[in-house]
Write a protein that holds these residues in place. Structure first.
Motif, PDB file in Angstrom:
ATOM      1  N   LEU A 131     -13.689  21.683 -12.929  1.00  0.00           N
ATOM      2  CA  LEU A 131     -14.869  22.488 -13.234  1.00  0.00           C
ATOM      3  C   LEU A 131     -16.012  21.613 -13.721  1.00  0.00           C
ATOM      4  O   LEU A 131     -17.186  21.878 -13.435  1.00  0.00           O
ATOM      5  N   LEU A 132     -15.668  20.560 -14.467  1.00  0.00           N
ATOM      6  CA  LEU A 132     -16.712  19.623 -14.879  1.00  0.00           C
ATOM      7  C   LEU A 132     -17.318  18.946 -13.659  1.00  0.00           C
ATOM      8  O   LEU A 132     -18.541  18.752 -13.574  1.00  0.00           O
ATOM      9  N   ALA A 133     -16.477  18.583 -12.705  1.00  0.00           N
ATOM     10  CA  ALA A 133     -16.982  17.947 -11.483  1.00  0.00           C
ATOM     11  C   ALA A 133     -17.950  18.878 -10.765  1.00  0.00           C
ATOM     12  O   ALA A 133     -19.004  18.447 -10.292  1.00  0.00           O
ATOM     13  N   LEU A 134     -17.604  20.150 -10.694  1.00  0.00           N
ATOM     14  CA  LEU A 134     -18.488  21.119 -10.053  1.00  0.00           C
ATOM     15  C   LEU A 134     -19.804  21.263 -10.818  1.00  0.00           C
ATOM     16  O   LEU A 134     -20.885  21.324 -10.235  1.00  0.00           O
ATOM     17  N   LYS A 135     -19.696  21.303 -12.147  1.00  0.00           N
ATOM     18  CA  LYS A 135     -20.889  21.437 -12.981  1.00  0.00           C
ATOM     19  C   LYS A 135     -21.829  20.259 -12.790  1.00  0.00           C
ATOM     20  O   LYS A 135     -23.043  20.424 -12.609  1.00  0.00           O
ATOM     21  N   LYS A 136     -21.274  19.049 -12.822  1.00  0.00           N
ATOM     22  CA  LYS A 136     -22.105  17.858 -12.659  1.00  0.00           C
ATOM     23  C   LYS A 136     -22.681  17.783 -11.247  1.00  0.00           C
ATOM     24  O   LYS A 136     -23.812  17.335 -11.047  1.00  0.00           O
ATOM     25  N   ALA A 137     -21.885  18.221 -10.279  1.00  0.00           N
ATOM     26  CA  ALA A 137     -22.373  18.194  -8.896  1.00  0.00           C
ATOM     27  C   ALA A 137     -23.558  19.134  -8.725  1.00  0.00           C
ATOM     28  O   ALA A 137     -24.529  18.811  -8.043  1.00  0.00           O
ATOM     29  N   GLU A 138     -23.484  20.291  -9.360  1.00  0.00           N
ATOM     30  CA  GLU A 138     -24.593  21.240  -9.272  1.00  0.00           C
ATOM     31  C   GLU A 138     -25.842  20.682  -9.941  1.00  0.00           C
ATOM     32  O   GLU A 138     -26.962  20.842  -9.448  1.00  0.00           O
ATOM     33  N   GLU A 139     -25.634  20.003 -11.074  1.00  0.00           N
ATOM     34  CA  GLU A 139     -26.772  19.421 -11.785  1.00  0.00           C
ATOM     35  C   GLU A 139     -27.460  18.353 -10.942  1.00  0.00           C
ATOM     36  O   GLU A 139     -28.667  18.174 -11.001  1.00  0.00           O
ATOM     37  N   ARG A 140     -26.669  17.631 -10.161  1.00  0.00           N
ATOM     38  CA  ARG A 140     -27.229  16.555  -9.350  1.00  0.00           C
ATOM     39  C   ARG A 140     -27.548  17.021  -7.923  1.00  0.00           C
ATOM     40  O   ARG A 140     -28.008  16.232  -7.107  1.00  0.00           O
ATOM     41  N   ALA A 141     -27.222  18.277  -7.636  1.00  0.00           N
ATOM     42  CA  ALA A 141     -27.575  18.896  -6.347  1.00  0.00           C
ATOM     43  C   ALA A 141     -26.798  18.353  -5.163  1.00  0.00           C
ATOM     44  O   ALA A 141     -27.193  18.544  -4.030  1.00  0.00           O
ATOM     45  N   HIS A 142     -25.680  17.668  -5.409  1.00  0.00           N
ATOM     46  CA  HIS A 142     -24.818  17.297  -4.293  1.00  0.00           C
ATOM     47  C   HIS A 142     -23.379  17.122  -4.791  1.00  0.00           C
ATOM     48  O   HIS A 142     -23.140  16.562  -5.842  1.00  0.00           O
ATOM     49  N   LEU A 143     -22.470  17.628  -4.023  1.00  0.00           N
ATOM     50  CA  LEU A 143     -21.059  17.684  -4.421  1.00  0.00           C
ATOM     51  C   LEU A 143     -20.395  16.326  -4.523  1.00  0.00           C
ATOM     52  O   LEU A 143     -19.418  16.140  -5.229  1.00  0.00           O
ATOM     53  N   ASP A 144     -20.909  15.323  -3.853  1.00  0.00           N
ATOM     54  CA  ASP A 144     -20.221  14.036  -3.782  1.00  0.00           C
ATOM     55  C   ASP A 144     -20.321  13.201  -5.050  1.00  0.00           C
ATOM     56  O   ASP A 144     -19.657  12.165  -5.140  1.00  0.00           O
ATOM     57  N   GLU A 145     -21.118  13.587  -6.018  1.00  0.00           N
ATOM     58  CA  GLU A 145     -21.347  12.750  -7.191  1.00  0.00           C
ATOM     59  C   GLU A 145     -20.041  12.434  -7.917  1.00  0.00           C
ATOM     60  O   GLU A 145     -19.769  11.298  -8.253  1.00  0.00           O
ATOM     61  N   LEU A 146     -19.230  13.470  -8.153  1.00  0.00           N
ATOM     62  CA  LEU A 146     -17.959  13.228  -8.842  1.00  0.00           C
ATOM     63  C   LEU A 146     -16.739  13.507  -7.980  1.00  0.00           C
ATOM     64  O   LEU A 146     -15.700  12.890  -8.146  1.00  0.00           O
TER      65      LEU A 146
END
Length: 370
Positions: free
Chosen positions: A294-309
């Protein structure tokens, strides 16, 4: 080795090590070590077991970091003395030993330099690795099992602890998916560059006509969270299902409904755990994985792309980041960094440090360019 070559190499290595020492700020690290040692000496620390483990783990990590840097500096100094002795005595055996030690020190400094590039918010954390078979049928399931073995072997080579949370076995061979934790300092920062789609090309051992088969598997790497991390998961957002653990027969965990599956209703995220005999232990482990995802999803949304984490998890044609070719030639090649190796068996046996280090440097270059 000729004297000028040796002098130039050791001078360059010394300069690199000096840069590393500045980045790590050893004076500040030593000050933190002193403060942590005071905490460890307080008997009241152990009233809070979780905090005590965090403090002692941090202390051990920092002490190892200082010892590693000072040890390399000492090795460089010793090399200069050994080289001088070899020249004075024209000792071929000592000269050969100097060459071997220089190569070792160079590799160690390069690896340490890569570690200094891991400065992300969660890079110091343990890692949760998930592998899922993709396109390719039974060969893909077998490939997923090969990758699980590769990462576990890699961890064993470094003395890292691996804890397997869940394995879903395929019907004919291999696995549909697996989730496991790698517990080591900077495990997440290190392994996060492995996220993405991996592709295998080989003569299928499951094809009675001996045809070449292409198969895919997806790797996802997320950091283990701590109690201080801000990720709230209300009980009403989770559906809990219990079931009987599966896997090879004869395991006592198969005799009770101890396996746990958690579904996060708002996002549809599903995790499961069946490695423990206790349902409560499995639920706790599954919650660790769920919060990390869920943290990965949260951070991905903040950065606007799923690949960040999380990385790319499509596991199909056109989106692979690394190819493992066993036929018609032998080659493992990373498509992002262009790093490659003809020692395919060594790579599948866990010799992937060069790929990981190249990936970390590539990622830093991408971040700098952006």
């Amino acid at each position: 080795m000729a004297a000028p070559d040796f002098a130039e190499q050791t001078k360059a290595l010394s300069a690199t090590l000096t840069s590393i020492e500045k980045v790590l700020d050893l004076d500040a690290v030593r000050k933190e070590i002193d403060d942590l040692q005071v905490e460890v000496g307080d008997p009241a620390l152990w009233d809070d077991q979780a905090n005590a483990q965090r403090v002692t783990s941090r202390l051990s990590t920092l002490q190892a970091q200082v010892e590693r840097v000072t040890g390399l500096r000492s090795s460089l100094d010793d090399l200069a003395i050994m080289h001088e002795m070899a020249l004075e005595e024209s000792d071929a055996e000592t000269s050969a030993e100097v060459d071997r030690e220089l190569a070792r020190v160079q590799k160690a400094i390069e690896s340490l330099e890569v570690r200094t590039l891991l400065s992300g918010e969660y890079d110091e954390r343990d890692a949760i690795v998930s592998i899922r078979s993709g396109a390719g049928g039974v060969d893909a399931a077998d490939f997923a099992l090969m990758l699980q073995r590769m990462y576990i072997r890699w961890a064993e080579r470094h003395g890292y602890t691996v804890e397997i949370y869940d394995v879903s076995y395929a019907e004919e061979a291999g696995i549909k998916s697996t989730t496991f934790a790698v517990k080591a300092p900077y495990a997440y920062g290190t392994l996060s560059v492995e996220s993405g789609t991996h592709r295998l090309v080989r003569i299928s051992p499951f094809d009675n006509q001996g045809r070449r088969q292409t198969s895919f598997a997806a790797i996802e790497v997320v950091p283990v969270l701590e109690q201080t991390d801000e990720i709230d998961v209300p009980d009403e957002d989770i559906r809990v299902d219990v079931y009987r653990s599966s896997g090879p027969g004869g395991q006592s965990v198969n005799t009770t409904d101890s396996a746990v599956r958690l579904t996060h209703i708002p996002t549809g995220t599903v995790v499961s755990c069946q490695n423990e005999k206790s349902q409560l232990q499995n639920k706790a482990s599954a919650m660790v994985i769920l919060k990390a995802r869920l943290l990965a999803l949260k951070k991905a949304e903040e950065r606007a792309h799923l690949d960040e984490l999380r990385g790319d998890v499509q596991a199909s044609w056109g989106d692979q980041m690394r190819n493992y070719v066993l036929n018609p030639y032998q080659m493992v090649k990373d498509l992002r960094t262009e790093h490659e190796s003809g020692n395919t068996q060594g790579v599948l046996d866990g010799e992937i440090d060069d790929f990981i280090e190249a990936g970390i440097r590539w990622r830093r270059n991408q971040q700098t360019a952006a």
